[in-house]
Write a protein that holds these residues in place. Structure first.
Motif, PDB file in Angstrom:
ATOM      1  N   PHE A 302       0.820  -1.204   0.000  1.00  0.00           N
ATOM      2  CA  PHE A 302       0.000   0.000   0.000  1.00  0.00           C
ATOM      3  C   PHE A 302       0.858   1.259   0.000  1.00  0.00           C
ATOM      4  CE2 PHE A 302      -2.786  -3.031   2.309  1.00  0.00           C
ATOM      5  CZ  PHE A 302      -3.850  -3.010   1.424  1.00  0.00           C
ATOM      6  N   ALA A 303       0.491   2.229  -0.815  1.00  0.00           N
ATOM      7  CA  ALA A 303       1.127   3.552  -0.727  1.00  0.00           C
ATOM      8  C   ALA A 303       0.442   4.309   0.405  1.00  0.00           C
ATOM      9  CB  ALA A 303       0.949   4.294  -2.045  1.00  0.00           C
ATOM     10  N   THR A 304       1.214   4.756   1.379  1.00  0.00           N
ATOM     11  CA  THR A 304       0.618   5.571   2.446  1.00  0.00           C
ATOM     12  C   THR A 304       1.216   6.961   2.393  1.00  0.00           C
ATOM     13  OG1 THR A 304       2.249   5.293   4.216  1.00  0.00           O
ATOM     14  CG2 THR A 304       0.657   3.501   3.910  1.00  0.00           C
ATOM     15  N   ASP A 305       0.550   7.920   3.078  1.00  0.00           N
ATOM     16  CA  ASP A 305       1.169   9.233   3.251  1.00  0.00           C
ATOM     17  C   ASP A 305       2.021   9.203   4.514  1.00  0.00           C
ATOM     18  OD1 ASP A 305      -0.528   9.463   5.437  1.00  0.00           O
ATOM     19  OD2 ASP A 305      -2.033  10.630   4.341  1.00  0.00           O
ATOM     20  N   ALA A 306       2.540  10.345   4.898  1.00  0.00           N
ATOM     21  CA  ALA A 306       3.454  10.377   6.041  1.00  0.00           C
ATOM     22  C   ALA A 306       2.744  10.090   7.361  1.00  0.00           C
ATOM     23  CB  ALA A 306       4.147  11.736   6.108  1.00  0.00           C
ATOM     24  N   THR A 307       1.392  10.065   7.351  1.00  0.00           N
ATOM     25  CA  THR A 307       0.666   9.764   8.601  1.00  0.00           C
ATOM     26  C   THR A 307       0.303   8.294   8.696  1.00  0.00           C
ATOM     27  OG1 THR A 307      -1.564  10.105   7.688  1.00  0.00           O
ATOM     28  CG2 THR A 307      -0.384  12.073   8.442  1.00  0.00           C
ATOM     29  N   LEU A 308       0.782   7.471   7.760  1.00  0.00           N
ATOM     30  CA  LEU A 308       0.514   6.040   7.698  1.00  0.00           C
ATOM     31  C   LEU A 308      -0.882   5.715   7.175  1.00  0.00           C
ATOM     32  CD1 LEU A 308       3.019   4.538   8.508  1.00  0.00           C
ATOM     33  CD2 LEU A 308       2.750   6.251  10.239  1.00  0.00           C
ATOM     34  N   ALA A 309      -1.612   6.733   6.711  1.00  0.00           N
ATOM     35  CA  ALA A 309      -2.941   6.499   6.145  1.00  0.00           C
ATOM     36  C   ALA A 309      -2.798   6.059   4.692  1.00  0.00           C
ATOM     37  CB  ALA A 309      -3.768   7.782   6.227  1.00  0.00           C
ATOM     38  N   CYS A 310      -3.635   5.112   4.276  1.00  0.00           N
ATOM     39  CA  CYS A 310      -3.622   4.696   2.878  1.00  0.00           C
ATOM     40  C   CYS A 310      -4.138   5.871   2.041  1.00  0.00           C
ATOM     41  CB  CYS A 310      -4.516   3.477   2.673  1.00  0.00           C
ATOM     42  SG  CYS A 310      -3.876   2.007   3.467  1.00  0.00           S
ATOM     43  N   ALA A 311      -3.396   6.170   0.978  1.00  0.00           N
ATOM     44  CA  ALA A 311      -3.682   7.369   0.184  1.00  0.00           C
ATOM     45  C   ALA A 311      -5.125   7.359  -0.304  1.00  0.00           C
ATOM     46  CB  ALA A 311      -2.704   7.441  -0.988  1.00  0.00           C
ATOM     47  N   GLY A 312      -5.868   8.414   0.033  1.00  0.00           N
ATOM     48  CA  GLY A 312      -7.225   8.590  -0.484  1.00  0.00           C
ATOM     49  C   GLY A 312      -8.272   7.646   0.076  1.00  0.00           C
ATOM     50  N   LYS A 313      -7.963   6.914   1.141  1.00  0.00           N
ATOM     51  CA  LYS A 313      -8.927   5.962   1.703  1.00  0.00           C
ATOM     52  C   LYS A 313      -9.063   6.224   3.206  1.00  0.00           C
ATOM     53  CE  LYS A 313      -9.606   3.298  -1.984  1.00  0.00           C
ATOM     54  NZ  LYS A 313     -10.919   2.954  -2.542  1.00  0.00           N
ATOM     55  N   PRO A 314      -9.943   7.104   3.595  1.00  0.00           N
ATOM     56  CA  PRO A 314     -10.056   7.419   5.022  1.00  0.00           C
ATOM     57  C   PRO A 314     -10.430   6.180   5.842  1.00  0.00           C
ATOM     58  CG  PRO A 314     -11.693   8.653   3.714  1.00  0.00           C
ATOM     59  CD  PRO A 314     -10.877   7.862   2.754  1.00  0.00           C
ATOM     60  N   GLY A 315      -9.803   6.047   7.002  1.00  0.00           N
ATOM     61  CA  GLY A 315     -10.093   4.897   7.865  1.00  0.00           C
ATOM     62  C   GLY A 315      -9.219   3.689   7.568  1.00  0.00           C
ATOM     63  N   TYR A 316      -8.350   3.778   6.557  1.00  0.00           N
ATOM     64  CA  TYR A 316      -7.452   2.669   6.232  1.00  0.00           C
ATOM     65  C   TYR A 316      -6.009   3.074   6.486  1.00  0.00           C
ATOM     66  CZ  TYR A 316     -11.465   0.416   4.172  1.00  0.00           C
ATOM     67  OH  TYR A 316     -12.690  -0.163   4.006  1.00  0.00           O
ATOM     68  N   TRP A 317      -5.274   2.206   7.132  1.00  0.00           N
ATOM     69  CA  TRP A 317      -3.894   2.483   7.518  1.00  0.00           C
ATOM     70  C   TRP A 317      -3.018   1.287   7.152  1.00  0.00           C
ATOM     71  CZ3 TRP A 317      -3.806   7.264  10.086  1.00  0.00           C
ATOM     72  CH2 TRP A 317      -5.063   7.730  10.527  1.00  0.00           C
TER      73      TRP A 317
END
Lengths: 563, 563
Positions: A302-317
């Motif tokens: 998974f590509a995540t942002d710097a907050t460990l969230a999956c890009a463009g998918k709120p609630g997914y880490w």
């Protein structure tokens, strides 16, 4: 069944019980202490957490297997724990489908936040025979089996009369010059060196260790200088380096390299072949998650942002090895190490709570403190806070740091005691064959290899799945028959433990299904159709055999004479 | 091959690596120190010695499995060691035939003196289903598997929705009220009691322990008063005593008693069923050795005189459980305990050397110092030097004495540390499934038991070996079909993980061969004859199924919906 949701509570579900999953759950437990509005549930296939960096020591008998594992329920008492296998993720209904319990019931576990901590899997499929014949170094079972296998090889070598067989029993090949491969070969060398005094018929110069690595320097994760130092230390101890070379295939008795070299060995440890987790690949493909890339290549995480969230998918880490997380130092992605996973888990837990509470999230920031690799026999290489160390000092730092990192005070104490005792007492050479199992398995052979040898005692039966074999004339020499897929050989073993009357050799890459007589007999005796078939076959190949076929297995006696 | 004899040296060969064999070799090593005219060789199937009295503690996770075993090579460095299986004894040529190594080569090992230390074997054949479904408590693998099984039952019970299944998962049955059975149930009770805090959905009152014993008092080896005390202590802790009763049969989910009672359980430990060693029986029958008798009945062990020599057979000795040795106290034979075996070994070693040197032999003289049985949870019963103890004091004596008896200083230290840590830390609940194996195995069912249940997910296939089953109409009710030996059911599992569409129930005692789909598919796909057979069968029973049959195993997906 879709389990009832707790009235209005936020549900955080964590998939995976490795470093990433367990530490995310631990940190969530701390951050949510006293709160009842959030429920955390951890889903994992095993009920324990394995401290993977110490697996090579378990394989070498320096630490008891049970001392590097912790029950997850004990490590994370604040979270619910579910021992199950993840089948799929349904992002539309926000449920994870799992199979659990004895009947492998399918259950849908609902979530508000889902944390992927699934790591990677091992995939040997590109190298024929490796899945069947190599030891991995991924979980506790691997380490446990390898240790017992190595001790067994010493026991067998001690009584082996054939010099070629003895040499193969005393040759240990490891593929992969990363941490896992280097630590494994170092530890194995120590185990063997310290055990030799009990095996009077094995001379030290008969032992061979070979490390196969695709690059020109081992330990590519470390500064080159340390890789070179590690190589020198291992070479001094007799480990042969086979560099810039890769494994092509393996059989029961050999490892084949791409450059044509063939290594005769009975112990092959393969530490390469990490592949994306299928659940992660599936979710990326089906639910449209972003896939991380490295040098333009999609890498199945998974590509995540710097907050460990999956890009463009709120609630997914995503945390750890199944996540492509921007490295805070600006150079590509975070490395797939325990050190990073533990820190990522902390940031992820904090951001999940912030996101539930509608607060702002923080970015992952961490600079690796150092990097260490043990080489066995009180030697290691390390870089700590920019300082490079080799030898005993590095080894001492390695032990101290790993001990501090081991979760759970009781385990830490036990490992410390194991290590202390290990300094004073001989290495354990008990060969625990905890399970004596007879079952069907597939063996792979490369062209020219003997599958059965004339004169050996046979008690197994072979069914060709793929490829071809040739049967040689008794006494050696010309091929008298060629057998292909769906043909069988070794059928005399159905009758009794007999000498093989001919050598059978692979004439192409061959996969054979190997069956013990006991298993085969229970099939043949209970399925009339099979009995008929083998009656015919044996009558053709071994006239007079079938009268003996009706004997029960317990009637069979060795027909070997004492010559 | 007949191995060369060392020029004129006397060869003492010891068969067996238990207390009797290892201690005979140890004492011979001491007595023969510095002498080169006698060679001692120990032959055993495993390369380690198990300190059996502590196996129940291993089963309960109080001691690590590897801490109660010692490599024989390390314990007896003075003797040659051979890891092999004894096939037969040839008294005419004075050789022992063994099979050894990977090819199970047959070798004849010559001897001048032969010491039988083969112990007894476990034989469950008088109780149908017990061999297939019970845990023994004989070797390390038993203890290791039992511990993991008990933890697995707790994991499964924690997520089990069906109350009947949950109760069976939380019921633990032990057969045999001797040392082994009593210690096992006491230790298991401790393991479960201490683990419950991690399983929030299991209530203490759901746990049942049942001890089945043929006599009216447990621990028949001890003074009756202590047996009564042990019973009281265990009953207080919730262990139900089922006395004057014996096991008739067992299935996967039940234990059947002779008095008609049926115990629903998933954990059955059987500590009864000791039988003569087949090599001993064979040697008595074929070479005319005297057989010991007890109350006029022949008991399948060698009759020896007071010097441990086999009656009328110079050069043959027997020690431990495979020997009937006159008890020095004048009452029949020496009891089959470790305490006696160790002392017998010392006398035997002395007499072997005396006999080689032409000196006079000494008679075995020993009075048991005491007798102890642990009950778990810091409680035991003991008689020491005539004094009877119960409770904590007995337990403390038990630990101290066993620790002193444990061979090897390193192991003693490790067990002492295990015990110390166990006082302060929770019991280990990691469930180590070290081998995930799929293979053929036989299950036994008694009449009326469901073999597959409608609605369960099935991934196994059954072949009836013996007995009959009936297939019930969907939705429960009348039998729609009766199947007998060599017929199959559960074949839909060949296609995919599906719900069972009907319940299949044993209508007589039934043995079924159980095969995983993976195993079965590899057979069917590679043996055209089988494929044909199942194509026909499935076409009859499941029209339209065969188009799916040609899918490979990896194509199969769960067809279950989330209901």
């Amino acid at each position: 069944m879709n389990e009832a949701q707790g009235g209005g509570r936020s549900r955080v579900v964590i998939l995976g019980g490795g470093f990433a999953g367990v530490y995310t759950a631990k940190h969530l437990g701390r951050l949510l202490e006293g709160r009842t509005d959030v429920e955390v549930e951890l889903l994992a296939e095993e009920n324990y957490f394995v401290f993977q960096p110490l697996l090579p020591e378990v394989a070498a008998g320096g630490i008891a297997a049970t001392h590097v594992v912790n029950p997850i329920r004990e490590l994370v008492p604040s979270a619910r724990f579910r021992c199950c296998k993840v089948v799929s993720v349904d992002t539309e209904h926000r449920t994870v489908r799992v199979s659990q319990g004895e009947g492998l019931r399918l259950i849908d576990v609902p979530y508000d936040h889902l944390v992927f901590c699934l790591g990677k899997v091992t995939d040997f499929s590109a190298m024929p025979g490796v899945a069947e014949h190599a030891f991995a170094m991924k979980d506790l079972a691997d380490a446990f089996k390898l240790r017992n296998h190595v001790v067994r090889c010493l026991e067998l070598a001690d009584i082996e009369a054939d010099p070629e067989q003895k040499q193969a029993l005393l040759t240990f090949v490891v593929a992969g010059g990363g941490f896992s491969g280097v630590e494994t070969i170092g530890e194995l060398a120590e185990l063997v060196a310290r055990s030799l005094k009990y095996f009077p018929r094995i001379r030290p110069q008969e032992i061979l260790f070979k490390l196969v690595h695709a690059q020109a320097t081992i330990l590519p994760e470390m500064p080159q200088q340390l890789g070179v130092a590690a190589r020198r230390i291992l070479e001094r101890r007799g480990v042969e380096m086979i560099l810039s070379s890769r494994v092509r295939a393996a059989s029961r008795e050999r490892v084949y390299l791409h450059d044509g070299r063939v290594l005769a060995t009975r112990t092959f440890v393969c530490t390469v072949g990490a592949a994306p987790n299928p659940i992660v690949k599936d979710t990326i493909a089906k639910a449209g998650f972003d896939e991380a890339t490295l040098g333009g290549r999609r890498i199945g995480v998974f590509a995540t942002d710097a907050t460990l969230a999956c890009a463009g998918k709120p609630g997914y880490w995503a945390v750890g090895d199944c996540a492509g997380i921007p490295n805070p130092n600006g150079t590509g992605l975070c490395p797939p190490t325990a050190q990073f996973a533990i820190r990522e888990a902390k940031t992820c837990a904090r951001n999940i709570v912030a996101s539930i509470d509608g607060q702002s999230k923080t970015s992952f920031a961490f600079k690796a403190l150092g990097i260490l690799a043990s080489l066995g026999q009180r030697s290691a290489v390390a870089e700590l806070f920019g300082v490079k160390l080799t030898g005993f000092l590095a080894w001492f730092a390695w032990r101290t740091i790993y001990l501090m990192k081991l979760p759970g005070f009781a385990r830490r104490l036990r490992v410390a005691l194991d290590w202390t005792l290990d300094l004073f007492f001989p290495r354990d050479i008990t060969q625990l064959q905890v399970f004596h199992h007879e079952h069907l398995h597939v063996h792979h052979y490369e062209p020219g290899e003997a599958i059965v040898r004339e004169g050996q005692v046979g008690r197994e039966f072979y069914l060709i799945v793929k490829g071809e074999v040739q049967v040689e004339a008794p006494g050696g020499g010309a091929a008298v028959a060629q057998l292909g897929p769906r043909e069988v050989f070794g059928e005399k073993a159905l009758l009794e433990d007999t000498h093989r009357t001919a050598t059978v050799r692979a004439s192409s890459p061959v996969d054979v299904l190997v069956m013990s007589r006991a298993d085969f007999r229970s099939m043949v005796e209970n399925l009339p159709i099979l009995k008929e078939y083998f009656t015919r076959l044996l009558a053709e190949r071994l006239p007079g055999a079938m009268s003996r076929m009706s004997q029960t297995a317990s009637d069979v006696r060795p027909s070997m004479s004492s010559t």
